[in-house]
Design a protein around this motif. Structure first.
Motif, PDB file in Angstrom:
ATOM      1  N   GLY A 136      -2.867 -21.315   3.442  1.00 53.46           N
ATOM      2  CA  GLY A 136      -4.458 -20.785   3.844  1.00 53.46           C
ATOM      3  C   GLY A 136      -4.937 -19.803   4.187  1.00 53.46           C
ATOM      4  N   TRP A 137      -5.075 -18.841   5.112  1.00 55.08           N
ATOM      5  CA  TRP A 137      -5.835 -17.360   5.315  1.00 55.08           C
ATOM      6  C   TRP A 137      -3.885 -17.090   5.793  1.00 55.08           C
ATOM      7  CZ3 TRP A 137      -8.905 -13.476   4.745  1.00 55.08           C
ATOM      8  CH2 TRP A 137      -8.653 -12.509   6.241  1.00 55.08           C
ATOM      9  N   PRO A 138      -3.256 -17.351   6.426  1.00 56.22           N
ATOM     10  CA  PRO A 138      -1.297 -16.353   6.422  1.00 56.22           C
ATOM     11  C   PRO A 138      -1.399 -16.442   4.705  1.00 56.22           C
ATOM     12  CG  PRO A 138      -1.711 -18.387   7.968  1.00 56.22           C
ATOM     13  CD  PRO A 138      -3.447 -18.616   7.541  1.00 56.22           C
ATOM     14  N   SER A 139      -1.612 -17.332   4.329  1.00 57.19           N
ATOM     15  CA  SER A 139      -0.941 -16.753   2.584  1.00 57.19           C
ATOM     16  C   SER A 139      -1.769 -15.790   2.268  1.00 57.19           C
ATOM     17  CB  SER A 139      -0.786 -17.913   1.600  1.00 57.19           C
ATOM     18  OG  SER A 139       0.225 -18.842   2.691  1.00 57.19           O
ATOM     19  N   GLN A 140      -2.981 -15.910   2.078  1.00 58.90           N
ATOM     20  CA  GLN A 140      -4.285 -14.951   1.489  1.00 58.90           C
ATOM     21  C   GLN A 140      -3.513 -13.620   2.475  1.00 58.90           C
ATOM     22  OE1 GLN A 140      -8.136 -16.141   1.578  1.00 58.90           O
ATOM     23  NE2 GLN A 140      -8.000 -17.933   1.042  1.00 58.90           N
ATOM     24  N   VAL A 141      -3.280 -13.606   3.532  1.00 55.85           N
ATOM     25  CA  VAL A 141      -3.831 -11.894   3.991  1.00 55.85           C
ATOM     26  C   VAL A 141      -1.592 -11.274   3.436  1.00 55.85           C
ATOM     27  CG1 VAL A 141      -2.486 -10.860   6.245  1.00 55.85           C
ATOM     28  CG2 VAL A 141      -4.917 -12.367   6.376  1.00 55.85           C
ATOM     29  N   LEU A 142      -1.072 -12.296   2.963  1.00 58.74           N
ATOM     30  CA  LEU A 142      -0.164 -12.119   2.530  1.00 58.74           C
ATOM     31  C   LEU A 142       0.494 -11.146   1.007  1.00 58.74           C
ATOM     32  CD1 LEU A 142       2.950 -11.330   3.351  1.00 58.74           C
ATOM     33  CD2 LEU A 142       3.794 -13.708   2.827  1.00 58.74           C
ATOM     34  N   CYS A 143      -0.610 -12.154   0.594  1.00 58.92           N
ATOM     35  CA  CYS A 143      -0.051 -11.913  -0.729  1.00 58.92           C
ATOM     36  C   CYS A 143      -1.841 -10.698  -0.681  1.00 58.92           C
ATOM     37  CB  CYS A 143      -0.382 -12.988  -1.822  1.00 58.92           C
ATOM     38  SG  CYS A 143      -2.080 -13.450  -1.539  1.00 58.92           S
ATOM     39  N   SER A 144      -2.215 -10.272  -0.073  1.00 62.14           N
ATOM     40  CA  SER A 144      -3.247  -9.227  -0.450  1.00 62.14           C
ATOM     41  C   SER A 144      -2.898  -8.263   0.266  1.00 62.14           C
ATOM     42  CB  SER A 144      -4.676  -9.483   0.088  1.00 62.14           C
ATOM     43  OG  SER A 144      -4.204  -9.815   1.646  1.00 62.14           O
ATOM     44  N   THR A 145      -1.668  -7.660   0.839  1.00 58.57           N
ATOM     45  CA  THR A 145      -0.737  -6.729   2.237  1.00 58.57           C
ATOM     46  C   THR A 145      -0.222  -6.182   1.821  1.00 58.57           C
ATOM     47  OG1 THR A 145      -0.368  -8.234   3.634  1.00 58.57           O
ATOM     48  CG2 THR A 145      -2.849  -7.012   4.159  1.00 58.57           C
ATOM     49  N   ILE A 146       1.322  -7.292   2.375  1.00 59.61           N
ATOM     50  CA  ILE A 146       2.674  -7.134   1.545  1.00 59.61           C
ATOM     51  C   ILE A 146       3.253  -7.360   0.731  1.00 59.61           C
ATOM     52  CG2 ILE A 146       4.885  -7.343   2.344  1.00 59.61           C
ATOM     53  CD1 ILE A 146       4.385  -7.651   4.993  1.00 59.61           C
ATOM     54  N   LEU A 147       2.986  -8.432  -0.529  1.00 64.96           N
ATOM     55  CA  LEU A 147       2.917  -8.365  -1.775  1.00 64.96           C
ATOM     56  C   LEU A 147       3.166  -7.500  -2.838  1.00 64.96           C
ATOM     57  CD1 LEU A 147       4.145 -10.556  -3.679  1.00 64.96           C
ATOM     58  CD2 LEU A 147       2.419 -11.870  -4.181  1.00 64.96           C
ATOM     59  N   PRO A 148       1.556  -6.596  -2.996  1.00 63.54           N
ATOM     60  CA  PRO A 148       1.435  -5.558  -4.039  1.00 63.54           C
ATOM     61  C   PRO A 148       2.339  -4.282  -3.664  1.00 63.54           C
ATOM     62  CG  PRO A 148      -0.986  -7.428  -2.834  1.00 63.54           C
ATOM     63  CD  PRO A 148       0.176  -6.941  -2.290  1.00 63.54           C
ATOM     64  N   LYS A 149       2.927  -4.072  -2.121  1.00 64.45           N
ATOM     65  CA  LYS A 149       3.473  -3.388  -2.204  1.00 64.45           C
ATOM     66  C   LYS A 149       4.912  -3.524  -2.683  1.00 64.45           C
ATOM     67  CE  LYS A 149       1.176  -0.411   0.777  1.00 64.45           C
ATOM     68  NZ  LYS A 149       1.439   1.213   0.529  1.00 64.45           N
ATOM     69  N   LEU A 150       5.798  -4.772  -1.976  1.00 61.31           N
ATOM     70  CA  LEU A 150       6.944  -5.230  -2.493  1.00 61.31           C
ATOM     71  C   LEU A 150       6.838  -4.568  -4.344  1.00 61.31           C
ATOM     72  CD1 LEU A 150       7.850  -7.580   0.300  1.00 61.31           C
ATOM     73  CD2 LEU A 150       7.792  -4.896  -0.202  1.00 61.31           C
ATOM     74  N   LEU A 151       5.126  -5.509  -4.852  1.00 62.78           N
ATOM     75  CA  LEU A 151       5.785  -6.059  -5.766  1.00 62.78           C
ATOM     76  C   LEU A 151       5.818  -4.277  -7.166  1.00 62.78           C
ATOM     77  CD1 LEU A 151       2.979  -8.401  -7.091  1.00 62.78           C
ATOM     78  CD2 LEU A 151       5.595  -8.487  -7.340  1.00 62.78           C
ATOM     79  N   VAL A 152       6.023  -3.761  -6.687  1.00 59.78           N
ATOM     80  CA  VAL A 152       6.215  -2.366  -7.005  1.00 59.78           C
ATOM     81  C   VAL A 152       6.671  -1.411  -6.693  1.00 59.78           C
ATOM     82  CG1 VAL A 152       3.528  -2.504  -8.032  1.00 59.78           C
ATOM     83  CG2 VAL A 152       4.186  -0.786  -5.732  1.00 59.78           C
ATOM     84  N   LEU A 153       8.286  -1.647  -5.775  1.00 57.56           N
ATOM     85  CA  LEU A 153       9.016  -1.219  -4.989  1.00 57.56           C
ATOM     86  C   LEU A 153       9.689  -0.480  -6.121  1.00 57.56           C
ATOM     87  CD1 LEU A 153       9.144  -0.591  -2.341  1.00 57.56           C
ATOM     88  CD2 LEU A 153      11.027  -2.209  -2.085  1.00 57.56           C
ATOM     89  N   GLU A 154      10.621   0.579  -5.644  1.00 58.46           N
ATOM     90  CA  GLU A 154      11.012   1.219  -6.988  1.00 58.46           C
ATOM     91  C   GLU A 154      12.127   2.044  -6.007  1.00 58.46           C
ATOM     92  OE1 GLU A 154      11.904   0.498  -9.749  1.00 58.46           O
ATOM     93  OE2 GLU A 154      10.395  -0.460 -10.533  1.00 58.46           O
ATOM     94  N   GLU A 155      11.906   2.237  -4.812  1.00 56.02           N
ATOM     95  CA  GLU A 155      12.513   3.004  -3.874  1.00 56.02           C
ATOM     96  C   GLU A 155      12.849   2.157  -1.700  1.00 56.02           C
ATOM     97  OE1 GLU A 155      11.084   6.989  -2.715  1.00 56.02           O
ATOM     98  OE2 GLU A 155      11.616   7.408  -4.639  1.00 56.02           O
ATOM     99  N   PRO A 156      14.573   2.230  -1.393  1.00 57.28           N
ATOM    100  CA  PRO A 156      13.895   1.245  -0.256  1.00 57.28           C
ATOM    101  C   PRO A 156      12.983   1.279   0.308  1.00 57.28           C
ATOM    102  CG  PRO A 156      16.113   2.882  -0.932  1.00 57.28           C
ATOM    103  CD  PRO A 156      14.949   3.513  -1.599  1.00 57.28           C
ATOM    104  N   ALA A 157      12.560   0.087   0.726  1.00 61.51           N
ATOM    105  CA  ALA A 157      11.405   0.180   1.625  1.00 61.51           C
ATOM    106  C   ALA A 157      11.076   1.399   3.309  1.00 61.51           C
ATOM    107  CB  ALA A 157      10.908  -1.224   1.463  1.00 61.51           C
TER     108      ALA A 157
END
Length: 497
Positions: free
Chosen positions: A301-322
């Motif tokens: 529920g809420w934990p998954s929504q938070v994760l996919c609206s914060t960290i996931l979009p950052k990592l999906l477009v990651l081209e350099e080391p985080a």
């Protein structure tokens, strides 16, 4: 008999009987010098015949409903213990005589008493193991041959499911089968589906599967929000992009959480409108720790929504080391919310439309190694490799769905990820291993010059050698298509299987 009493106690009382029994067996063999303490003696004990009173449970207890007959010792044990013993034998089948095991299972299945479903299932699994590892015995199991041993009813749908159209699907919940179909979980989460379903009947609106991609989905979600909430979300979005201080960011996170919980049914749309993933890494780390709040919410529920609206979009477009800040925040979150991390981060990342790259592989490897138990990792790999449509299980905002594929995209970093998993001493299931073998054969020519692919093959053959005997020819064909520094080493390993 006395020597095996501790083992029977494990089967009766342990919460992890197969693992404990395997450990006890190995320790006992190392410590015992007796020639009578062998795996054959254990099978002989299980198949030992003894007189027992068999009672027909369908009739009232009386002298006419009981019968004295010689049965095997294992048949006199509780169904739970029988199931655990057969599961243990399937796990450790290589240490036992295959012919003795086959005889034991055949006699169990052909017994005069009705067999419990789970006992029958454990017996079938043991037969499948014997068939895979000992083809020379001639026990080539297929649907027809298994049906003769376990009965056709093993494959039949339970009777209570056959009548599901006329009853409540779950008798203890006020939920009919038709209502269940309407609430089917989608890739944009169950809450997202409800956004489309819970509209006025007079409104003409497209069904979720008919809606266009990306921004069209987001626009539709936003249109369902009250104008007042849309205005508040727009204001919060401006504050996300304008960092002033830690205290201001903490206050902002509290406002976002309060707004989402106030209109929970529209929380996914609120997060999509605020776009918290566009904050810089330092701001995002603070937002993440505060937005989540207490960890008592349902993981999907809420934990998954938070994760996919914060960290996931950052990592999906990651081209350099985080950045170190982003990785630290991700690790802290995933350790606390493993199920949310699996469905709202790992699955979407690996299903990235362009496939994972090296920076994403590094982050995923750290999450898997430091946040998950090896059994959880094995389960994750099986779902990723063997579930036909894994996209139905992941969670992702509609605006990010165009970045994902409906199938796994195989890249060099993905093979490196599986190599890292194997080096972490994760024991993959046989289904996962079989799928990897077929993928290796399919992709060998494409990655023929790839050293990363070759290193994966060497690790795969080394770590999973016990499960690859039936795949030797297929793997040899695949390796012969490659031309790397490790090709000869992999062929040598295959020759020794």
């Amino acid at each position: 008999m006395e020597a095996w009493v501790p083992l029977f106690n494990i089967f009766l009382n342990s919460s992890t009987p197969e693992a404990e029994a395997s450990f006890w067996l190995q320790q006992s063999f190392n410590a015992s010098s007796s020639a009578t303490f062998t795996t054959n003696s254990f099978i002989a004990l299980l198949t030992k015949l003894s007189d027992a009173i068999l009672i027909d449970s369908s009739s009232p207890l009386s002298s006419s409903s009981s019968d004295s007959k010689r049965v095997m010792l294992i048949e006199t044990l509780p169904n739970l213990v029988q199931t655990r013993i057969l599961s243990f034998l399937a796990h450790e089948h290589s240490k036992f005589c295959s012919r003795d095991l086959f005889g034991l299972v055949r006699n169990v299945l052909n017994g005069s008493q009705p067999i419990d479903f789970w006992v029958r299932k454990a017996a079938y699994n043991l037969l499948a193991k014997l068939s895979q590892s000992n083809p020379e015995l001639g026990y080539n199991l297929n649907v027809n041959s298994v049906s003769k041993l376990v009965g056709n009813e093993f494959y039949e749908m339970p009777s209570w499911l056959k009548d599901a159209e006329d009853i409540f699907f779950l008798p203890w919940l006020p939920l009919s089968l038709d209502e269940l179909k309407l609430a089917t979980f989608s890739s944009a989460s169950a809450e997202n589906v409800r956004l489309f379903i819970e509209v006025d009947e007079d409104e003409e609106i497209e069904k979720p599967e008919e809606i266009g991609e990306g921004n069209n989905n987001v626009s539709l979600l936003h249109s369902l929000l009250d104008p007042e909430f849309r205005a508040i979300a727009a204001s919060l979005k401006e504050q996300v992009l304008d960092f002033h201080s830690t205290s201001k960011t903490v206050e902002l996170a509290d406002k976002i959480r309060q707004l989402c919980l106030e209109i929970w049914r529209d929380s996914f749309a609120i997060l999509a409108l605020i776009e918290p993933w566009k904050a810089d890494d330092e701001t995002l780390a603070i937002l993440l720790s505060r937005i989540l709040g207490d960890s008592g919410e349902e993981e999907l529920g809420w934990p998954s929504q938070v994760l996919c609206s914060t960290i996931l979009p950052k990592l999906l477009v990651l081209e350099e080391p985080a950045s170190r800040v982003l990785v630290s925040a991700t690790m802290e979150y995933c350790k606390l919310h493993q199920k949310a991390a699996e469905y709202a981060l790992l699955f979407p990342l690996i299903l990235r439309k362009d496939g994972i790259n090296n920076p994403i592989c590094d982050v995923v490897t750290r999450i898997i190694k430091e946040c998950f138990h090896t059994a959880h990792i094995a389960s994750f790999c099986q779902k990723l490799l063997c579930v036909e449509d894994i996209t139905k299980r992941l969670m992702c905002l509609p605006c990010h769905q165009p970045l994902l594929s409906d199938k796994v995209i195989w890249t060099e970093p993905l093979f490196s990820l599986f190599q890292n998993i194997l080096n972490h001493n994760v024991h993959l299931t046989q289904d996962s291993i079989d799928h990897l073998v077929y993928k290796v054969r399919e992709l060998a020519e494409r990655f023929s010059m790839s050293l990363k692919f070759g290193n994966f093959l060497l690790c795969f053959v080394t770590k999973c050698s016990a499960s690859l005997s039936s795949h030797e020819r297929r793997l040899t064909e695949a390796v012969n298509l490659t031309n790397t520094l490790v090709t000869k080493s992999v062929l040598a390993k295959l020759a020794s299987l």
